[in-house]
Write a protein that holds these residues in place. Sequence first.
Motif, short mmCIF file in Angstrom:
data_model
loop_
_atom_site.label_atom_id
_atom_site.label_comp_id
_atom_site.label_asym_id
_atom_site.label_seq_id
_atom_site.Cartn_x
_atom_site.Cartn_y
_atom_site.Cartn_z
N ASP A 32 0.83 -1.21 0.00
CA ASP A 32 0.00 0.00 0.00
C ASP A 32 0.86 1.25 0.00
O ASP A 32 2.03 1.23 0.39
CB ASP A 32 -0.90 0.02 1.24
CG ASP A 32 -1.91 -1.12 1.24
OD1 ASP A 32 -2.64 -1.25 0.25
OD2 ASP A 32 -1.96 -1.85 2.25
N LEU A 34 1.98 4.22 1.81
CA LEU A 34 2.04 4.39 3.26
C LEU A 34 1.72 5.82 3.67
O LEU A 34 1.94 6.77 2.93
CB LEU A 34 3.43 4.00 3.76
CG LEU A 34 3.86 2.55 3.50
CD1 LEU A 34 5.21 2.29 4.15
CD2 LEU A 34 2.81 1.55 3.97
N SER A 37 1.11 6.47 10.71
CA SER A 37 0.19 5.59 11.43
C SER A 37 0.56 5.56 12.90
O SER A 37 1.51 6.22 13.33
CB SER A 37 0.26 4.18 10.82
OG SER A 37 -0.13 4.21 9.45
N GLY A 40 3.62 0.17 13.93
CA GLY A 40 4.11 -0.74 12.92
C GLY A 40 3.96 -2.15 13.46
O GLY A 40 3.86 -2.35 14.67
N LEU A 56 11.19 2.54 8.76
CA LEU A 56 9.91 3.25 8.84
C LEU A 56 9.77 3.97 10.18
O LEU A 56 9.20 5.07 10.26
CB LEU A 56 8.75 2.28 8.63
CG LEU A 56 8.64 1.68 7.22
CD1 LEU A 56 7.54 0.62 7.18
CD2 LEU A 56 8.37 2.76 6.19
N TYR A 61 6.98 7.07 10.48
CA TYR A 61 5.67 6.55 10.08
C TYR A 61 4.88 6.05 11.28
O TYR A 61 3.66 5.98 11.23
CB TYR A 61 5.83 5.44 9.05
CG TYR A 61 6.01 5.94 7.64
CD1 TYR A 61 4.90 6.35 6.89
CD2 TYR A 61 7.27 6.03 7.06
CE1 TYR A 61 5.05 6.83 5.61
CE2 TYR A 61 7.43 6.51 5.77
CZ TYR A 61 6.31 6.91 5.05
OH TYR A 61 6.46 7.39 3.77
N ILE A 133 0.72 -0.15 10.14
CA ILE A 133 1.47 -0.54 8.96
C ILE A 133 2.06 -1.92 9.27
O ILE A 133 2.85 -2.07 10.20
CB ILE A 133 2.61 0.44 8.64
CG1 ILE A 133 2.04 1.81 8.27
CG2 ILE A 133 3.48 -0.10 7.50
CD1 ILE A 133 3.10 2.89 8.07
N LEU A 160 -2.37 -1.00 6.66
CA LEU A 160 -1.59 -0.80 5.44
C LEU A 160 -0.50 -1.88 5.40
O LEU A 160 0.10 -2.20 6.43
CB LEU A 160 -0.94 0.58 5.43
CG LEU A 160 -1.91 1.76 5.53
CD1 LEU A 160 -1.13 3.07 5.66
CD2 LEU A 160 -2.84 1.80 4.34
N ALA A 162 3.16 -3.18 4.03
CA ALA A 162 4.45 -2.78 3.48
C ALA A 162 5.31 -4.04 3.32
O ALA A 162 5.17 -4.99 4.09
CB ALA A 162 5.16 -1.80 4.40
#
Length: 200
Positions: A32, A34, A37, A40, A56, A61, A133, A160, A162
Amino acid sequence: MLVSTALVAAAVVPSIRHAALRAAGATLVTADRLEPSDVGVITEFGEGSELEAADLYHERYFSRLVVLEPSPTPVDREYARRGVYRDDVVVTTLRQLGVPESAIVHVDAGEGGTTESTQALAEWMRVHPSRAIVVVIPSHARRFRRALARVWPPGVAAPLVAVPRHNGFQAGDWWTSRRTLREGIVELQKLALDYAQHPW
């Protein structure tokens, strides 16, 4: 079996071989776009997931990292009974990659298979609703995403997906290495079974 037969047929017809194999790889690999969020999540270890999760984390993220871990085995319990301490390789790796232990959340994922891991994550999300994620190895990404969708709690933002940038499995050439060829064939068979059992 049908998937394996199709791959063999494609392999003996040079004009369609690479296109068919690339399409098969693209069937497995999904990711997706990214966005920032809450957490993780990593599910497989030693396949580039720790590297991707750490990158990330440093790219901001997310600020927490959920590690889905298999339950202790009888061997693990016997080591503990004898007072033998073994380093948590995942935590040690993440710490060396700059992820503080205070940012890591451990979640028991049962036997650690796809079903157990997705259910464990969904249950954690019911209690701690978060935008996530999920880092999944490329060959497993589509099947893991489908399994997640079936158990994801209503009202929680869809996760999402990854894939690790440093994993050796690539949709465009997965058949050129014996290791990734075997990995791809097994995952294609598992994905075909998943679609047969859950057509939607």
